[in-house]
Design a protein around this motif. Structure first.
Motif, PDB file in Angstrom:
ATOM      1  N   GLY A 150      15.759  13.322  52.814  1.00 42.74           N
ATOM      2  CA  GLY A 150      16.849  13.026  51.901  1.00 42.74           C
ATOM      3  C   GLY A 150      16.539  13.501  50.492  1.00 42.74           C
ATOM      4  O   GLY A 150      17.382  14.110  49.822  1.00 42.74           O
ATOM      5  N   THR A 151      15.309  13.270  50.065  1.00 45.41           N
ATOM      6  CA  THR A 151      14.886  13.688  48.732  1.00 45.41           C
ATOM      7  C   THR A 151      14.908  15.205  48.595  1.00 45.41           C
ATOM      8  O   THR A 151      15.384  15.739  47.585  1.00 45.41           O
ATOM      9  CB  THR A 151      13.472  13.150  48.429  1.00 45.41           C
ATOM     10  OG1 THR A 151      13.516  11.722  48.509  1.00 45.41           O
ATOM     11  CG2 THR A 151      12.998  13.566  47.060  1.00 45.41           C
ATOM     12  N   SER A 166      18.480  16.337  48.515  1.00 42.69           N
ATOM     13  CA  SER A 166      19.132  15.858  47.301  1.00 42.69           C
ATOM     14  C   SER A 166      18.746  16.701  46.090  1.00 42.69           C
ATOM     15  O   SER A 166      19.588  17.072  45.284  1.00 42.69           O
ATOM     16  CB  SER A 166      18.749  14.396  47.056  1.00 42.69           C
ATOM     17  OG  SER A 166      19.311  13.926  45.867  1.00 42.69           O
ATOM     18  N   SER A 167      17.467  17.011  46.000  1.00 43.10           N
ATOM     19  CA  SER A 167      16.987  17.796  44.854  1.00 43.10           C
ATOM     20  C   SER A 167      17.269  19.281  45.029  1.00 43.10           C
ATOM     21  O   SER A 167      17.457  19.997  44.058  1.00 43.10           O
ATOM     22  CB  SER A 167      15.486  17.583  44.650  1.00 43.10           C
ATOM     23  OG  SER A 167      14.750  18.213  45.683  1.00 43.10           O
ATOM     24  N   CYS A 170      20.408  22.590  47.790  1.00 46.09           N
ATOM     25  CA  CYS A 170      20.963  21.244  47.678  1.00 46.09           C
ATOM     26  C   CYS A 170      22.038  21.038  48.745  1.00 46.09           C
ATOM     27  O   CYS A 170      22.908  21.883  48.932  1.00 46.09           O
ATOM     28  CB  CYS A 170      21.542  21.057  46.278  1.00 46.09           C
ATOM     29  SG  CYS A 170      22.044  19.372  45.949  1.00 46.09           S
ATOM     30  N   PRO A 179      24.109  17.602  49.577  1.00 44.30           N
ATOM     31  CA  PRO A 179      24.313  16.160  49.409  1.00 44.30           C
ATOM     32  C   PRO A 179      24.662  15.425  50.707  1.00 44.30           C
ATOM     33  O   PRO A 179      24.237  14.289  50.897  1.00 44.30           O
ATOM     34  CB  PRO A 179      25.466  16.061  48.410  1.00 44.30           C
ATOM     35  CG  PRO A 179      25.501  17.384  47.726  1.00 44.30           C
ATOM     36  CD  PRO A 179      24.973  18.391  48.694  1.00 44.30           C
ATOM     37  N   ASP A 180      25.415  16.073  51.587  1.00 48.03           N
ATOM     38  CA  ASP A 180      25.773  15.413  52.847  1.00 48.03           C
ATOM     39  C   ASP A 180      24.538  15.200  53.724  1.00 48.03           C
ATOM     40  O   ASP A 180      24.360  14.138  54.332  1.00 48.03           O
ATOM     41  CB  ASP A 180      26.820  16.228  53.608  1.00 48.03           C
ATOM     42  CG  ASP A 180      28.168  16.243  52.901  1.00 48.03           C
ATOM     43  OD1 ASP A 180      28.456  15.289  52.138  1.00 48.03           O
ATOM     44  OD2 ASP A 180      28.927  17.209  53.098  1.00 48.03           O
ATOM     45  N   ALA A 223      21.455  15.061  52.601  1.00 46.09           N
ATOM     46  CA  ALA A 223      20.638  14.064  51.896  1.00 46.09           C
ATOM     47  C   ALA A 223      21.129  12.660  52.221  1.00 46.09           C
ATOM     48  O   ALA A 223      20.326  11.774  52.560  1.00 46.09           O
ATOM     49  CB  ALA A 223      20.687  14.312  50.391  1.00 46.09           C
ATOM     50  N   MET A 224      22.444  12.458  52.146  1.00 49.14           N
ATOM     51  CA  MET A 224      23.008  11.136  52.421  1.00 49.14           C
ATOM     52  C   MET A 224      22.700  10.691  53.843  1.00 49.14           C
ATOM     53  O   MET A 224      22.359   9.534  54.079  1.00 49.14           O
ATOM     54  CB  MET A 224      24.510  11.124  52.163  1.00 49.14           C
ATOM     55  CG  MET A 224      25.104   9.724  52.311  1.00 49.14           C
ATOM     56  SD  MET A 224      26.807   9.631  51.785  1.00 49.14           S
ATOM     57  CE  MET A 224      26.608   9.711  50.028  1.00 49.14           C
ATOM     58  N   PHE A 276      19.071   9.556  53.896  1.00 49.05           N
ATOM     59  CA  PHE A 276      18.909   8.321  53.129  1.00 49.05           C
ATOM     60  C   PHE A 276      19.499   7.131  53.893  1.00 49.05           C
ATOM     61  O   PHE A 276      18.926   6.045  53.910  1.00 49.05           O
ATOM     62  CB  PHE A 276      19.563   8.426  51.746  1.00 49.05           C
ATOM     63  CG  PHE A 276      18.806   9.274  50.755  1.00 49.05           C
ATOM     64  CD1 PHE A 276      17.414   9.278  50.714  1.00 49.05           C
ATOM     65  CD2 PHE A 276      19.488  10.060  49.838  1.00 49.05           C
ATOM     66  CE1 PHE A 276      16.721  10.041  49.781  1.00 49.05           C
ATOM     67  CE2 PHE A 276      18.804  10.822  48.901  1.00 49.05           C
ATOM     68  CZ  PHE A 276      17.419  10.818  48.874  1.00 49.05           C
ATOM     69  N   GLU A 320      18.497   5.435  46.232  1.00 49.64           N
ATOM     70  CA  GLU A 320      19.070   6.783  46.157  1.00 49.64           C
ATOM     71  C   GLU A 320      20.533   6.780  46.582  1.00 49.64           C
ATOM     72  O   GLU A 320      21.355   7.462  45.977  1.00 49.64           O
ATOM     73  CB  GLU A 320      18.262   7.766  47.008  1.00 49.64           C
ATOM     74  CG  GLU A 320      16.884   8.066  46.458  1.00 49.64           C
ATOM     75  CD  GLU A 320      16.935   8.778  45.109  1.00 49.64           C
ATOM     76  OE1 GLU A 320      17.849   9.582  44.866  1.00 49.64           O
ATOM     77  OE2 GLU A 320      16.026   8.513  44.295  1.00 49.64           O
ATOM     78  N   MET A 362      23.634   7.893  44.331  1.00 49.92           N
ATOM     79  CA  MET A 362      24.597   8.907  44.782  1.00 49.92           C
ATOM     80  C   MET A 362      26.022   8.360  44.691  1.00 49.92           C
ATOM     81  O   MET A 362      26.935   9.053  44.257  1.00 49.92           O
ATOM     82  CB  MET A 362      24.285   9.358  46.212  1.00 49.92           C
ATOM     83  CG  MET A 362      23.026  10.199  46.333  1.00 49.92           C
ATOM     84  SD  MET A 362      22.625  10.601  48.063  1.00 49.92           S
ATOM     85  CE  MET A 362      23.695  12.023  48.288  1.00 49.92           C
TER      86      MET A 362
END
Length: 174
Positions: A125-126, A129-130, A136, A138-139, A141-142, A145, A159, A163
Motif C-alpha cells: 500500500g505504501t 501510495s507513494s 502511483c 491510489p486504487d 494502495a487502498m 491498506f 493511511e 486517503m
C-alpha cells in the motif's frame, strides 16, 4: 542406505523443535536456538529456516552473514513462509545486502501479502501510495491498506483515514 537427516520428521515434531528454538532465542540462548533451527531447516520446516536466516542476518550466535541469510530466506519463502518473503521484499526495497530493486521488492511483498501477512500488505500500500519507482496507483494502495487494516494493522488504518481526508478535500462543489 537410509541417511538419518534424509528421513522426514513429522510436522508435529518439527513444530515442537521449532518451539524450543523460539524459546531459546527469546532468552538469548542462541546456541540452543541455532541447533533447533538447523535441525528444523534440515527437515524442510520453513519457519525454522526463516529463523535461521534471521540469526545470520542479525549475527545472533553466528557470524553475521547477509549472503547466508538471503539464501535461507529464499528457501523459506519458497516453502510458504510469509515472513521470509516480506524480509526479502524489505531487503530489495532498502538495498540491504542486495542491489535495490523496487520490482523485486514488489514481487516479494506480493507473495507475502497473498499469504495474508499484514506488514507486507501495508508495504505494498505504501509503495503504490507513494509511487516511488513503481508509479502511483491510489486504487491499488487502498486495496492493500484495506487488507492490512482488516487485520488490525494500525498504520494501514491511518493511511486509509488520510486517503479519505484528502479525497474529501478534493471533491468540493463543482
Amino acid at each position: 542406505m537410509i541417511v538419518p537427516n534424509a528421513i522426514p520428521m513429522p510436522q508435529c515434531c518439527c513444530r515442537i523443535e521449532y518451539g524450543r528454538g523460539v524459546s531459546a532465542h527469546v532468552v538469548g540462548d542462541y546456541a540452543a536456538a541455532l541447533r533447533a533451527f538447523q535441525a528444523g531447516a534440515r527437515r524442510g520446516h520453513a519457519p525454522a529456516r526463516f529463523m535461521l536466516g534471521s540469526m545470520y542476518h542479525k549475527g545472533e550466535g553466528v557470524v553475521k552473514d547477509p549472503g547466508e541469510a538471503f539464501a535461507q530466506y529464499i528457501v523459506s519463502a519458497g516453502r510458504g513462509e510469509p515472513r521470509a518473503a516480506y524480509v526479502l521484499g524489505c531487503m530489495y526495497c532498502m538495498g540491504d545486502s542486495v542491489e535495490e530493486d523496487p520490482g523485486q521488492a514488489v514481487r516479494w511483498f506480493r507473495l507475502s501479502a497473498a499469504r495474508g501477512f499484514a506488514p507486507a500488505q501495508f508495504s505494498l500500500g505504501t509503495m503504490f501510495s507513494s509511487g516511488t519507482d513503481i508509479g502511483c496507483d491510489p486504487d491499488e494502495a487502498m486495496k492493500w491498506f484495506l487488507l492490512a487494516a482488516a487485520q488490525g494493522h494500525r498504520q494501514a488504518l491511518c493511511e486509509l483515514q488520510a486517503m479519505a481526508a484528502s479525497k474529501c478535500g478534493q471533491e468540493g462543489p463543482q
